[in-house]
Enzyme design. Structure first.
Site, mmCIF file in Angstrom:
data_model
loop_
_atom_site.group_PDB
_atom_site.id
_atom_site.type_symbol
_atom_site.label_atom_id
_atom_site.label_comp_id
_atom_site.label_asym_id
_atom_site.label_seq_id
_atom_site.Cartn_x
_atom_site.Cartn_y
_atom_site.Cartn_z
ATOM 1 N N SER A 133 0.831 -1.207 0.000
ATOM 2 C CA SER A 133 0.000 0.000 0.000
ATOM 3 C C SER A 133 0.861 1.251 0.000
ATOM 4 C CB SER A 133 -0.853 -0.033 1.266
ATOM 5 O OG SER A 133 -1.384 1.231 1.532
ATOM 6 N N TYR A 158 -2.261 -1.064 10.947
ATOM 7 C CA TYR A 158 -2.529 -1.598 9.601
ATOM 8 C C TYR A 158 -1.353 -1.277 8.676
ATOM 9 C CZ TYR A 158 -3.958 -1.470 4.775
ATOM 10 O OH TYR A 158 -3.965 -1.625 3.421
ATOM 11 N N LYS A 162 1.737 -3.701 6.570
ATOM 12 C CA LYS A 162 2.160 -3.689 5.157
ATOM 13 C C LYS A 162 3.677 -3.527 5.065
ATOM 14 C CE LYS A 162 -1.782 -4.464 3.390
ATOM 15 N NZ LYS A 162 -2.052 -5.783 2.786
#
Ligand code: UDP
Length: 352
Positions: A133, A158, A162
């Site tokens: 991302s 989150y 990644k």
């Protein structure tokens, strides 16, 4: 007379019932691959299979599985050990929830990836594509961001999953000499398949801009809150690089092609997958209004915690090395998202 039997190459798509995963399944099937979807259905519905079937004429094999479960994961991968690659989408993705439940996010997103990598090594499946991302860039000092732009400390658990995910893959490549991997750093996927048979299906109140807009247009939400009107941008609202989900799905086919044909230059490559254009929130709202003829009720509110001011991609590397580029306009992204939302809701206008 001779009969040619063409055996399709098998690809495992984890999280293949989700928004990006389901669009990627369609593109892979249409490119001639045999698709196996692994999903725990924690944030997706089984009817997505009907949508994929209806678009492609093919019903993918579906394995309901939570990749955190080690033994079961080994068993499912053993069953599909003839796969040539894995596209790993399966992950929890709600930024706010990750702040409230960091343990859940690290356990789910990291352990799943570790288990996938272990299976790939054990069953000698060589090719991995990982969903990364643009959150890894945080608030960039310079725009647009290239793959060389330094990553910043993640502003949510989150985002950290990644970044750590990319590092876990990098480390695994030293241990598993057969593995080749590509991480795709997605910018902001929006829109839906032009058949309107699959699309984004957020549970409850949407966090993301486009589903909030489509639900506001249908009267399911009263009013859109624009988070922050005091950014240092042309109209004060934040800038993102919105990319049509079908363009994003096609980037996976290109990446897989590169891995499967062994044309990559390094055993681990990273690509930005965006359009290269940044739009403000107000520009998105106005594009939606132009594309659909629906006006959107909105109000300006304070910034949302954790949001960056502006981020958009330099996608030249993907354009060149993957022979891929985004094709769809912001208007098409908006109109396809709206058509999907209308189809999905039917005439019902009550909140879910
Ligand atoms: N946004 C907004 N109202 C909403 C949802 C999002 O103004 O209801 C803004 C958000 O602050 C950001 C942009 O829209 O500037 C894109 O947000 P989204 O959550 O879709 O993606 P993100 O870039 O946060 O991953």
């Amino acid at each position: 007379m001779s009969y040619l039997c063409i055996v399709k190459q098998k690809i495992i798509i984890t999280g293949g019932m989700g928004y990006i995963g389901s669009h990627t399944a369609v593109e892979l099937i249409e490119s001639g691959f045999a698709v196996v979807i692994i999903d725990n259905l924690s944030n997706a519905r089984e009817e997505v299979l009907d949508g994929i079937h209806s678009i492609t004429g093919v019903r993918p094999v579906f394995e309901k599985l939570d990749l955190v479960e080690h033994e079961k994961t080994l068993a499912v991968f053993e069953k599909h050990k003839d796969a040539i690659g894995v596209i790993h989408f399966a992950a929890l993705k709600a930024v706010g929830e990750s702040v409230a439940k960091p343990g859940l996010y690290f356990k789910n997103n990291i352990l799943s990836l570790v288990h996938v990598l272990e299976c790939m090594e054990r069953f000698q499946i060589p090719n991995l594509i990982f969903s990364s991302s643009c959150t890894v860039y945080g608030e960039p000092d310079k725009l647009p961001v290239t793959e060389e732009t330094p990553t910043k400390k993640a502003n949510s658990p989150y985002g950290a999953t990644k970044q750590i995910g990319e590092e876990v893959i990098q480390a695994e490549l030293h241990a598993n000499s057969q593995l080749k991997a590509i991480s795709l750093r997605y910018f902001n996927p929006v829109g839906a398949h032009n058949s309107a048979k699959i699309g984004e299906l957020p549970l409850g109140v949407p966090n993301n801009l486009m589903p909030y807009i489509t639900q506001t247009a249908l009267g399911i939400r009263e009013e859109l809150s624009v988070f922050g009107a005091d950014y240092n941008t042309k109209d004060g609202t934040a800038i993102r690089d919105y990319i049509h989900v079908v363009d994003l799905a096609k980037a996976h086919v290109s990446a897989l092609d590169r891995l499967a044909h062994d044309t990559q230059e390094k055993n681990y490559e990273i690509y930005n997958i965006g359009t290269g254009k940044g739009y403000t929130v107000l520009e998105v709202i106005h594009a939606f209004e132009r594309a659909t003829g629906q006006s959107i009720q909105y109000k300006m509110v304070t910034r949302r915690a954790g949001d960056v001011e502006a981020v958009y991609a330099n996608a030249n590397l993907a354009n060149e090395k993957l022979a891929w580029s985004a094709q769809e306009s912001l208007e098409t992204m908006c109109s396809s998202a709206y058509t999907w939302e209308k189809m999905y809701r039917g005439t019902e206008k009550s909140a879910t």
